[in-house]
Motif scaffolding. Structure first.
Motif, PDB file in Angstrom:
ATOM      1  N   UNK A   2      73.946  82.815  47.606  1.00 29.98           N
ATOM      2  CA  UNK A   2      74.167  82.954  49.051  1.00 29.98           C
ATOM      3  C   UNK A   2      73.160  83.925  49.659  1.00 29.98           C
ATOM      4  N   UNK A   3      72.992  85.070  49.007  1.00 27.18           N
ATOM      5  CA  UNK A   3      72.073  86.067  49.560  1.00 27.18           C
ATOM      6  C   UNK A   3      70.639  85.545  49.574  1.00 27.18           C
ATOM      7  N   UNK A   4      70.204  85.011  48.467  1.00 21.55           N
ATOM      8  CA  UNK A   4      68.812  84.574  48.340  1.00 21.55           C
ATOM      9  C   UNK A   4      68.505  83.454  49.328  1.00 21.55           C
ATOM     10  N   UNK A   5      69.371  82.454  49.412  1.00 24.75           N
ATOM     11  CA  UNK A   5      69.104  81.319  50.301  1.00 24.75           C
ATOM     12  C   UNK A   5      69.170  81.727  51.772  1.00 24.75           C
ATOM     13  N   UNK A   6      70.089  82.634  52.085  1.00 25.50           N
ATOM     14  CA  UNK A   6      70.196  83.098  53.475  1.00 25.50           C
ATOM     15  C   UNK A   6      68.922  83.821  53.904  1.00 25.50           C
ATOM     16  N   UNK A   7      68.419  84.713  53.050  1.00 23.39           N
ATOM     17  CA  UNK A   7      67.207  85.456  53.400  1.00 23.39           C
ATOM     18  C   UNK A   7      66.008  84.533  53.480  1.00 23.39           C
ATOM     19  N   UNK A  10      63.439  83.617  56.674  1.00 22.70           N
ATOM     20  CA  UNK A  10      61.988  83.805  56.584  1.00 22.70           C
ATOM     21  C   UNK A  10      61.248  82.484  56.785  1.00 22.70           C
ATOM     22  N   UNK A  11      61.925  81.502  57.362  1.00 22.08           N
ATOM     23  CA  UNK A  11      61.300  80.218  57.638  1.00 22.08           C
ATOM     24  C   UNK A  11      61.117  79.357  56.406  1.00 22.08           C
ATOM     25  N   UNK A  12      61.948  79.596  55.402  1.00 22.87           N
ATOM     26  CA  UNK A  12      61.870  78.799  54.176  1.00 22.87           C
ATOM     27  C   UNK A  12      60.892  79.350  53.154  1.00 22.87           C
ATOM     28  N   UNK A  13      60.313  80.511  53.399  1.00 21.83           N
ATOM     29  CA  UNK A  13      59.326  81.086  52.485  1.00 21.83           C
ATOM     30  C   UNK A  13      59.912  82.279  51.735  1.00 21.83           C
ATOM     31  N   UNK A  14      59.440  82.466  50.509  1.00 26.08           N
ATOM     32  CA  UNK A  14      59.758  83.671  49.752  1.00 26.08           C
ATOM     33  C   UNK A  14      58.669  84.693  50.065  1.00 26.08           C
ATOM     34  N   UNK A  24      54.974  95.721  40.472  1.00 31.06           N
ATOM     35  CA  UNK A  24      54.753  94.306  40.176  1.00 31.06           C
ATOM     36  C   UNK A  24      55.827  93.791  39.224  1.00 31.06           C
ATOM     37  N   UNK A  25      56.174  94.595  38.227  1.00 32.58           N
ATOM     38  CA  UNK A  25      57.205  94.184  37.267  1.00 32.58           C
ATOM     39  C   UNK A  25      58.531  93.962  37.974  1.00 32.58           C
ATOM     40  N   UNK A  26      58.924  94.911  38.824  1.00 32.74           N
ATOM     41  CA  UNK A  26      60.183  94.768  39.561  1.00 32.74           C
ATOM     42  C   UNK A  26      60.166  93.506  40.409  1.00 32.74           C
ATOM     43  N   UNK A  27      59.041  93.231  41.069  1.00 35.96           N
ATOM     44  CA  UNK A  27      58.960  92.047  41.913  1.00 35.96           C
ATOM     45  C   UNK A  27      59.024  90.769  41.087  1.00 35.96           C
ATOM     46  N   UNK A  28      58.362  90.742  39.930  1.00 37.24           N
ATOM     47  CA  UNK A  28      58.432  89.547  39.086  1.00 37.24           C
ATOM     48  C   UNK A  28      59.859  89.267  38.640  1.00 37.24           C
ATOM     49  N   UNK A  29      60.578  90.319  38.267  1.00 37.26           N
ATOM     50  CA  UNK A  29      61.970  90.125  37.844  1.00 37.26           C
ATOM     51  C   UNK A  29      62.822  89.594  38.998  1.00 37.26           C
ATOM     52  N   UNK A  30      62.596  90.118  40.197  1.00 40.60           N
ATOM     53  CA  UNK A  30      63.319  89.591  41.362  1.00 40.60           C
ATOM     54  C   UNK A  30      62.959  88.127  41.600  1.00 40.60           C
ATOM     55  N   UNK A  31      61.689  87.808  41.461  1.00 43.83           N
ATOM     56  CA  UNK A  31      61.253  86.429  41.694  1.00 43.83           C
ATOM     57  C   UNK A  31      61.890  85.461  40.705  1.00 43.83           C
ATOM     58  N   UNK A  32      62.075  85.890  39.457  1.00 44.30           N
ATOM     59  CA  UNK A  32      62.743  85.009  38.487  1.00 44.30           C
ATOM     60  C   UNK A  32      64.165  84.705  38.947  1.00 44.30           C
ATOM     61  N   UNK A  33      64.882  85.744  39.390  1.00 44.76           N
ATOM     62  CA  UNK A  33      66.251  85.536  39.874  1.00 44.76           C
ATOM     63  C   UNK A  33      66.241  84.638  41.105  1.00 44.76           C
ATOM     64  N   UNK A  34      65.290  84.853  42.000  1.00 44.31           N
ATOM     65  CA  UNK A  34      65.184  84.041  43.215  1.00 44.31           C
ATOM     66  C   UNK A  34      64.927  82.580  42.872  1.00 44.31           C
ATOM     67  N   UNK A  56      72.867  71.963  46.391  1.00 45.67           N
ATOM     68  CA  UNK A  56      72.768  70.821  47.294  1.00 45.67           C
ATOM     69  C   UNK A  56      71.392  70.814  47.932  1.00 45.67           C
ATOM     70  N   UNK A  57      70.831  69.635  48.134  1.00 44.98           N
ATOM     71  CA  UNK A  57      69.507  69.525  48.737  1.00 44.98           C
ATOM     72  C   UNK A  57      69.464  70.177  50.101  1.00 44.98           C
ATOM     73  N   UNK A  58      70.627  70.202  50.804  1.00 48.24           N
ATOM     74  CA  UNK A  58      70.684  70.821  52.121  1.00 48.24           C
ATOM     75  C   UNK A  58      70.692  72.343  52.024  1.00 48.24           C
ATOM     76  N   UNK A  59      71.001  72.855  50.821  1.00 48.59           N
ATOM     77  CA  UNK A  59      71.145  74.292  50.651  1.00 48.59           C
ATOM     78  C   UNK A  59      69.926  74.937  50.017  1.00 48.59           C
ATOM     79  N   UNK A  60      68.926  74.139  49.626  1.00 51.21           N
ATOM     80  CA  UNK A  60      67.754  74.692  48.963  1.00 51.21           C
ATOM     81  C   UNK A  60      66.687  75.050  50.008  1.00 51.21           C
ATOM     82  N   UNK A  61      65.889  76.026  49.678  1.00 52.60           N
ATOM     83  CA  UNK A  61      64.750  76.417  50.513  1.00 52.60           C
ATOM     84  C   UNK A  61      63.496  76.275  49.700  1.00 52.60           C
ATOM     85  N   UNK A  62      62.409  76.014  50.373  1.00 53.43           N
ATOM     86  CA  UNK A  62      61.163  75.762  49.642  1.00 53.43           C
ATOM     87  C   UNK A  62      60.553  77.070  49.190  1.00 53.43           C
TER      88      UNK A  62
END
Length: 484
Positions: free
Chosen positions: A311-316, A320-324, A437-447, A478-484
């Protein structure tokens, strides 16, 4: 009879009583062997240290610590195993960090082109500042490529994971990660073509030759003790593999090497071997160890946490316009907390060492201890960073531990980067130059996981240095719930 009154110099500067350091090194040769057997086989790493904390009623004590080779190096250390004593390992005013990366043994320099890489240098060495600044500048220049490089690499990994689940059942995350991680590291750091399809196997072999004293492979104890824990494996057995890796980086990192040689006055050859070490040992090795540990904890945490993260990741990402984005990652409070908690519980580097460069006093929560110049100080993070005097339920995974202002106050006790999480890596300290960079990579894996999946399950085993994670099921978003 009344207790003996202590003199003024029997107290530390903060008023704690100075006591003799408990523990003993025992008989030469025989006691280190016995301690090593306890460490690897009879007790295991965590129980080895916890049992001695209980025995001595102290988190500071003398002990023989593997992986010292019984015939070639000194296993005697002073262990510091609580959140208060552990930071002495970062205090460069009183400790020296020369040749202590692997502590009680030192891998052959033949494994790194005849040079001692940056990680083995004390900041007092003039090469340290020049090499670390080179890495800072490289990471700053390549920083904008981190998110797109990571997402491209790990999106492809998850495609492969889904295909494996669809075609043959459970999917081996470790094997997929080993191949993906090296390609990602090389593309992110140098923007070059991917290394050969067998490069990651050469990298793993080279890593094993440096880390084999820490490993157990499930072989008969006598064989492991003789071949892995008593003598160095001969470097010539991995020479051709290392030569192939160095040849790749000599081409892929050519602009960095040119800059080092022409504008920074660094030896091209020494810089090359440092870049190989940073890319393969630090970056690739760190991902190889850390990502399976992250997935293990997430799999064990279950669908309720998965749903909160999704919920948190998809909402944010939607906002952000669908971008990480970097800004978006900073707004993911639960995701950030989960990653810090995972780094607290399962730090990429479990051991920290330093040698006292003068007589000093170490303080635990309850007492102080005198350490003499030249003595080796050792910290085992998975005990020190689970200190119940600092962390409520310190041995448990608490996903939202670092959420909110009170949670953020605990970050100063997270030490995975060879320094406090609240401090910055600098040229003059030994904190990991790629800390952020390490912290960000770990966050990106979870994202990446929770943009795609509502939940997943996995079976967990154990490899020599990391958990083996086999993904057994995924629940796609769900395809409606995913962000690119």
């Amino acid at each position: 009879m009344p207790p003996t009154k202590l003199a003024a110099d029997d107290y530390s500067s903060s008023g704690l009583p100075i006591k003799p350091i408990p523990g003993s090194y025992g008989l030469p040769f025989f006691s280190p062997i016995r301690d090593r057997l306890d460490f690897y086989y009879f007790q295991g790493h965590d129980a080895f240290f916890k049992s001695r904390v209980s025995k001595y009623q102290s988190t500071v004590f003398r002990v023989n610590v593997p992986p010292a080779f019984s015939m070639a190096s000194d296993p005697r250390v002073i262990a510091v195993l609580d959140a208060k004593s552990f930071p002495v390992l970062f205090d460069l005013s009183v400790v020296d960090k020369t040749d202590v990366l692997t502590g009680t043994y030192i891998p052959s320099a033949a494994l790194t082109g005849g040079f001692r890489p940056l990680a083995y240098l004390d900041p007092a060495d003039p090469r340290h500042a020049a090499l670390k600044q080179l890495l800072f500048d490289l990471l700053a220049a390549r920083g904008p490529r981190l998110i797109p490089s990571f997402r491209a690499a790990y999106s492809a990994l998850l495609d492969s994971l889904e295909a494996a689940l669809a075609n043959s059942g459970p999917a081996d995350f470790n094997t997929l990660n080993e191949a993906t991680a090296l390609n990602f590291v090389c593309e992110f750091l140098f923007g070059g073509a991917a290394p050969s399809t067998t490069a990651h196997k050469k990298a793993i072999k080279w890593l094993f030759f440096q880390l084999h004293p820490l490993a157990t492979l499930g072989l008969p104890k006598l064989l492991e003790e003789l071949f892995f824990h008593t003598f160095h494996l001969p470097p010539f057995l991995v020479r051709s593999d290392y030569k192939a890796l160095a040849s790749y980086f000599a081409e892929a990192a050519k602009p960095v090497l040119d800059d080092a040689e022409k504008t920074r006055g660094l030896s091209r050859e020494e810089t090359l071997h440092n870049l190989v070490f940073v890319a393969v040992f630090n970056a690739y090795g760190g991902i190889k160890l850390s990502f399976p540990r992250i997935l293990r904890r997430l799999a064990e945490s279950g669908p309720e946490l998965h749903a909160r993260l999704a919920r948190e990741i998809r909402s944010v990402v939607r906002s952000e316009g669908g971008a990480v984005t970097v800004a978006g990652l900073e707004r993911m409070e639960l995701t950030k907390s989960v990653v810090w908690e995972l780094l607290r519980l399962d730090p990429p580097v479990e051991y920290q060492y330093a040698r006292a460069k003068k007589d000093l006093v170490i303080e635990s929560h309850e007492a102080a201890f005198r350490v003499k110049k030249g003595e080796m100080i050792f910290g085992y993070q998975p005990v020190a960073t689970r200190d119940e005097r600092v962390f409520r339920k310190g041995g448990e995974f608490v996903a939202d531990r670092f959420v909110g202002e009170e949670g953020k106050k605990l970050l100063k006790y997270v030490y995975w980067s060879n320094g406090r999480e609240t401090e910055e890596a600098e040229v003059g300290n030994k904190q990991c130059p790629g800390k952020d960079v390490v912290v960000m990579m770990c966050r990106l894996l979870v994202v990446e996981f929770f943009l795609r999946y509502d939940s997943f399950t996995a079976e967990v085993g154990m490899l020599p240095l990391e958990p083996k994670v086999t993904v057994t099921s995924i629940t796609k978003a769900s395809s409606l719930d995913q962000s690119s």
